[in-house]
Structure formats: C-alpha cells, structure tokens
Design an enzyme around this catalytic site. Structure first.
Site, PDB file in Angstrom:
ATOM      1  N   TYR A 101       0.359  -1.433  -0.038  1.00  9.66           N
ATOM      2  CA  TYR A 101       0.323   0.115   0.269  1.00  9.66           C
ATOM      3  C   TYR A 101       0.530   1.248   0.126  1.00  9.66           C
ATOM      4  O   TYR A 101       1.646   1.186   0.844  1.00  9.66           O
ATOM      5  CB  TYR A 101      -0.502  -0.328   1.192  1.00  9.66           C
ATOM      6  CG  TYR A 101      -1.807   1.272   0.720  1.00  9.66           C
ATOM      7  CD1 TYR A 101      -3.053   1.899   0.357  1.00  9.66           C
ATOM      8  CD2 TYR A 101      -1.002   2.091   2.132  1.00  9.66           C
ATOM      9  CE1 TYR A 101      -3.182   2.632   1.384  1.00  9.66           C
ATOM     10  CE2 TYR A 101      -2.213   4.252   1.930  1.00  9.66           C
ATOM     11  CZ  TYR A 101      -3.184   3.563   1.874  1.00  9.66           C
ATOM     12  OH  TYR A 101      -3.817   4.851   1.582  1.00  9.66           O
ATOM     13  N   GLU A 189      -3.138   7.392  -3.836  1.00  7.47           N
ATOM     14  CA  GLU A 189      -3.217   6.539  -3.161  1.00  7.47           C
ATOM     15  C   GLU A 189      -3.214   5.043  -4.363  1.00  7.47           C
ATOM     16  O   GLU A 189      -3.729   5.094  -5.428  1.00  7.47           O
ATOM     17  CB  GLU A 189      -4.138   6.187  -2.192  1.00  7.47           C
ATOM     18  CG  GLU A 189      -4.256   4.740  -1.623  1.00  7.47           C
ATOM     19  CD  GLU A 189      -5.587   4.504  -1.082  1.00  7.47           C
ATOM     20  OE1 GLU A 189      -5.922   4.780  -0.118  1.00  7.47           O
ATOM     21  OE2 GLU A 189      -6.586   3.940  -1.590  1.00  7.47           O
TER      22      GLU A 189
END
Ligand code: GDP
Ligand code: MN
Length: 384
Positions: A101, A189
């Site tokens: 992530y 993101e």
C-alpha cells in the site's frame, strides 16, 4: 474531484509510474475488442468511485474472449454500493508476488504532507491502521523541502518490504510524490502496489483526488470534469456556476460566502431542522445569480422552505434585495422563503424588500429567527 481508476492510472503514467496497459470500454463488444487487442489473460475492472470492488464482484480475470464477454456483461450495469458501473477498464493481467500500500495526502493537523507505505496492501488501509498500526510506515514531508531520494529510501526501508522491491518502490514513490504535488492532488493512493515474481514494482490500482481549486492550472483536467459523477441537482448547479452540495433535508439554503453557507446549514440543524443543501452564491447577488440559485433549490422536490441568508459586505444590501425581487419576478417559487439580510446597507435592502413581503416571502431580523422560521415552515416541527 475524484478520478476513476483508469483516469488515475493515466495520470500516474504521465509521471512515469508503471501501470498495466489497458483501455476503457462502455459496451460488452468494445470490452471484448480491447481484450483481444491486449492479449489474454486480462482483468475486467468496474470503474466506480468506491472501494472494495474486488469483493463486490466488480473485478474478474478473463483467460479468453468468451470469459471477457461474460465478465464485461456481468459487470457493466452492476450496482456496487449504490454506484452503477458504466465503464469497465480492461487491462493486461499481472502476476503478483506481494501486495503493498502507498499513498500521499495532506495531514492538516501537522501542516505537512503525509506519506504512508505498508507491506500489507490489497486490503483497506483503515483495517491495517486499526488492527496493525505498526505495519504502516509514515513519513511527514515539508512542502517547502519536498521529498529527497535519501528520505524516500529510508522510508521505504522502514516499511520492511521485500528487499527485492526496495529500488522499484523508491522510484515509484518519488514519481508518486511528483504526481501528487505537480499534479495538484489532495490524495494519491496505490493499493495494491505490487511486486511481480520477476522483481518489478507496479501500480495495480489508482485512487486520485484532485484539488478543484487547481484545475485552472491543468487544461487536461477538463476531461475529468466531464466524467464527474454528480447528482442531478449538483449537475444543474454546476452548469450555473454555483457551489452546491446536495443534502437530505427539506430546508433549502442560499447564502453568500462558503463560511456563511456552512453556518447556515449548521444553524438549521441546531434549531431542529434538516438542510436540503449547501449553496454558496459567492460575492455578487444580482438577479441572475439569485434566480439561478432559486431554480437549483426548487428543482429538489424535497425542499419545503427556503432560507436566504445574506450578509452584505462588498455586495451591498440594496443590490441583494433588488436581485431577490427581480429573481422572484422571473422564477416561480412554491415553497415559502425566509430572508435574513444584514451587513452593509442592510436597512436600504430591507426597505426594498418590505413591500414584497407576504406569507410566501418573510423577513426575519436575525439569523437564528430566520432559521427557526424556515424550519417551522418546512414542517419539521421541532423548532421552538
Ligand atoms: P479494489 O477492490 O476496488 O480496491 O480493486 P483493486 O484494483 O485494488 O483490485 C482488488 C484485488 O484484485 C487486488 O488486490 C488483487 O489482489 C486483484 N487483482 C487486480 N488486478 C489483478 C491482476 O492483474 N492480476 C491478479 N492476479 N490479481 C489482480
Ligand atoms: Mn484497490
């Protein structure tokens, strides 16, 4: 402004972040054609601005044209958490060794940018944050200094990714930092950021929120604006250049200035009512702007009263009053209107409104009185 995954990936690609080749499609036939052109296996991905598409059945692997057709057919038109899929993104399938992530966003409290990197990707970051907060490596970046290569490398090392991913991750994150700052984003993101079995680091998903106030610096963002998902009321307002956010209640709100509009929404709530919207008409309050605002408000069938809250500043009270009177001549308004007019030349403005007052157009001396009156007229009943 939130982007769809495929738009986010196109933005990432411009900054040199590796993404899979792919193409958007709006029909099954087009999806199959793109899949054939890419070569199998491909992934068929629902383009909706909501997370957890995978779990909802909106992401499927296709090994041949028959499967691509079946998946595109199932996913186009699918409802994912209230979002109907109108576009699928077809991309060449990747082999995954590990899922990470990575993101940059603004930490308002710290007045710094915040980077987050985790070896536990592919799941919602909120879940990692609550169950295993130590698994997220954070970095604060001063907007003046920017992110240096050394800082970035240290950050990546602290995240304890597979060592084979370190160099690739540093490169991706430096590019992501540029996409975030030069692209004027509020959020970038990548979840998952993957390590492939042959050692490449690659973005498999993209979530991007652009700063609406910076759109003028990026002519290329006009195309994103065209695909924005707005509710019907918001689209109507946007076409009239008004700052409007639809809410659930029955008291339509018009105010000048974002701060006053927010306070108006708050005070309606405070006296027991429910605002139908936030609407900032900005600096001027001439007849055109006021008529447009009233049209937008009354296009919402839930609106049962309208609260116009104006504080004259540079815009003088009499200009606002004339704007309201002229607007009411032009558009037919059924719900009763309550006006609070204060600030520069309020007395002159009130004098102009006075002869027009009726059951359908009332004036109250204070913001609180006007809020109570509007809420009572909306029949929410809880106002004292
Ligand atoms: P989200 O569920 O909306 O976040 O959609 P993602 O794009 O993040 O995809 C969800 C999951 O699907 C990923 O975490 C992967 O595990 C899987 N996935 C997506 N694309 C591929 C791919 O090309 N190959 C493989 N093997 N899995 C994929
Ligand atoms: Mn994802």
């Amino acid at each position: 402004m939130d982007l769809f995954e495929y738009q986010g990936k196109q933005l990432f690609a411009r900054y040199g972040i590796p993404v899979s080749p792919g193409a958007p499609a709006t029909t099954v036939a087009q999806a199959v054609e793109e899949a054939d052109a890419l070569g199998y296996p491909v992934v068929v991905k629902a383009q909706v601005q909501v997370g957890g598409r995978g779990k909802a059945g909106g992401i499927k692997l296709a090994n041949d044209a028959k499967e691509a057709r079946a998946h595109a057919d199932a996913i186009l038109g699918m409802d994912i958490k209230g979002h109907v899929v109108e576009v699928v993104w077809i991309e060449k399938a990747s082999d995954i060794a590990e899922e990470y992530y990575a993101s940059f966003t603004l930490d308002r409290g710290a007045k710094l940018h915040l980077g987050m990197l985790s070896a536990q990707g592919g799941v919602e970051i909120e879940q990692v944050a609550s169950e295993n907060p130590d698994a997220i490596a954070r970095i604060h970046v001063d907007p003046v200094d920017g992110l240096s290569t050394e800082q970035c490398r240290e950050w990546v090392e602290s995240a304890k990714l597979n060592p084979a991913a370190t160099d690739g991750a540093v490169e991706v994150l430096l590019s992501l930092w540029r996409a975030y700052t030069e692209g004027d984003a509020d959020l970038v993101e990548i979840n998952p950021l993957i390590l492939t079995p042959d050692g490449r680091v690659h973005a498999l998903d993209a979530k991007v929120t652009l700063d609406d106030n910076a759109v003028f610096r990026h002519p290329e963002y006009v195309e994103y604006d065209a695909t924005q998902v707005r509710d019907a009321r918001e689209r109507f307002a946007h076409e009239r250049g008004l700052q409007y956010v639809g809410l659930e209640g029955s008291v339509g709100v018009i105010a000048n200035g974002a701060g006053l509009a927010m306070s108006t929404v708050d005070i309606v709530n405070q006296v027991g009512g429910a605002p139908a919207n936030f609407l900032d008409i900005g600096g001027g309050a001439n007849a055109d702007v006021m008529a447009g605002a009233l049209e937008v408000i009354t296009s919402d069938p839930d609106v049962r009263s309208i609260f116009i809250n104006i504080f004259g500043g540079i815009t003088k009270g009499e200009e606002v009053a004339n704007g309201i009177v002229q607007a009411l001549d032009r558009v037919r308004i059924d719900p009763p209107i309550v006006i609070r007019l204060d600030g520069t030349n309020a007395d002159e403005g009130r004098a102009i409104l006075q002869p027009h007052l009726s059951d359908k157009l009332r004036m109250e001396p204070t913001m609180l009185d006007a809020a109570r009156r509007a809420v009572a007229l909306a029949g929410d009943g809880k106002a004292s």
